[in-house]
Design an enzyme around this catalytic site. Structure first.
Site, PDB file in Angstrom:
ATOM      1  N   CYS A 129     -36.252  75.856 -25.096  1.00  0.00           N
ATOM      2  CA  CYS A 129     -36.823  74.719 -24.378  1.00  0.00           C
ATOM      3  C   CYS A 129     -38.102  75.135 -23.633  1.00  0.00           C
ATOM      4  O   CYS A 129     -39.107  75.454 -24.248  1.00  0.00           O
ATOM      5  CB  CYS A 129     -35.774  74.117 -23.449  1.00  0.00           C
ATOM      6  SG  CYS A 129     -36.115  72.420 -22.947  1.00  0.00           S
ATOM      7  N   HIS A 130     -38.091  75.183 -22.292  1.00  0.00           N
ATOM      8  CA  HIS A 130     -39.245  75.660 -21.527  1.00  0.00           C
ATOM      9  C   HIS A 130     -39.207  77.176 -21.309  1.00  0.00           C
ATOM     10  O   HIS A 130     -40.110  77.736 -20.683  1.00  0.00           O
ATOM     11  CB  HIS A 130     -39.313  74.961 -20.166  1.00  0.00           C
ATOM     12  CG  HIS A 130     -39.549  73.484 -20.262  1.00  0.00           C
ATOM     13  ND1 HIS A 130     -38.508  72.576 -20.346  1.00  0.00           N
ATOM     14  CD2 HIS A 130     -40.686  72.746 -20.305  1.00  0.00           C
ATOM     15  CE1 HIS A 130     -39.005  71.346 -20.421  1.00  0.00           C
ATOM     16  NE2 HIS A 130     -40.323  71.421 -20.403  1.00  0.00           N
TER      17      HIS A 130
ATOM     18  N   GLU B 292     -42.119  65.656 -23.258  1.00  0.00           N
ATOM     19  CA  GLU B 292     -42.495  65.413 -21.860  1.00  0.00           C
ATOM     20  C   GLU B 292     -42.927  63.957 -21.670  1.00  0.00           C
ATOM     21  O   GLU B 292     -42.593  63.323 -20.659  1.00  0.00           O
ATOM     22  CB  GLU B 292     -43.637  66.350 -21.443  1.00  0.00           C
ATOM     23  CG  GLU B 292     -43.421  67.831 -21.718  1.00  0.00           C
ATOM     24  CD  GLU B 292     -42.391  68.492 -20.819  1.00  0.00           C
ATOM     25  OE1 GLU B 292     -41.654  67.778 -20.099  1.00  0.00           O
ATOM     26  OE2 GLU B 292     -42.319  69.730 -20.850  1.00  0.00           O
TER      27      GLU B 292
END
Length: 237
Positions: A138-139, A170
């Site tokens: 993910c991030h 996002e």
């Protein structure tokens, strides 16, 4: 026989992020599923954050996002998962040589501390230099911004393919303007900055993960299991 050990990193950031004032932090689903998968494949698992602290992302708490075994492991005080969380270490307490896999979990909190988490980056680069695997979901790949390959002294992801949460996601979550206003980066920008190739999923919520040698990345929480399995397979390839 030396036990197989994996280290899961958490973001230390737990503060306001969303438009309703809710805090971001660690996305619980990602670490529940990765922890469970590592354990079921015979790994001892520890948690670490840059400061030793963490908090949950308030928009993604268990009531809405998990059920079954995941929910039980989260809510049972003496579960293996919660016992491991209670032992969380600061990054400067960790001996990188104890681990074969470094797994960077995320949540939007990672936007704030991963790019400058020098101690976490140091651990990851040492594990990689010792023949171990770096995985991120993910991030989590934001940790790669500034992460150096010890052997080449170049960015570790340079020339490699990675994925991670896309800008499209996002926008769908309605936080792209928050990223802009707070000057927060994205996985794709980190890839471009460090001369890596960013591979986007067809849809931001797809289960999508990729392997490039000893580097493994996944795009979202739905990719937690596949990313963890890829990391384990990469260790023995």
């Amino acid at each position: 026989m030396t036990p197989k050990r994996a280290l899961i990193s958490l973001t230390s950031y737990h503060g306001p992020f969303y438009k309703d004032g809710a805090k971001t932090g660690v996305f619980v689903v990602e670490i529940l599923r990765s922890f469970d998968t590592f354990e079921k494949h015979g790994f001892e698992v520890d948690f670490v954050s840059e400061t030793g602290g963490f908090g949950w992302d308030e928009h993604y708490l268990p009531k809405s996002f998990i059920g079954g075994e995941d929910k039980m492991n989260f809510e049972t005080k003496n579960s293996a998962f919660n016992k491991a969380l209670a032992r969380i270490k600061t990054a400067n307490e960790v001996n990188a040589s104890d681990y074969k896999i470094f797994f960077a979990s995320a949540g939007h909190g990672a936007l704030f501390d991963y790019p400058k988490a020098k101690n976490l980056q140091d651990i990851a680069s040492k594990i990689y230099a010792n023949g171990g695997v770096i995985a991120a979901i993910c991030h989590g790949p934001l940790l790669f911004d500034g992460l150096i390959d010890i052997k080449t002294t170049r960015p570790l992801i340079e020339g490699k393919a990675i994925t991670g949460f896309p800008l499209e996601g996002e926008i769908a979550l309605g936080v792209d303007d928050i990223l802009r206003s707070r000057k927060l980066t994205t996985v794709e920008r980190v890839a471009n900055k460090n001369r890596a190739k960013y591979l986007a999923p067809i849809h931001p919520w797809d289960d999508y993960s990729i392997t490039d040698g000893k580097l493994v990345t996944g795009v979202n929480a739905n990719s937690s299991y596949s990313t963890t399995i890829r990391a384990i397979n990469a260790l023995y390839s």
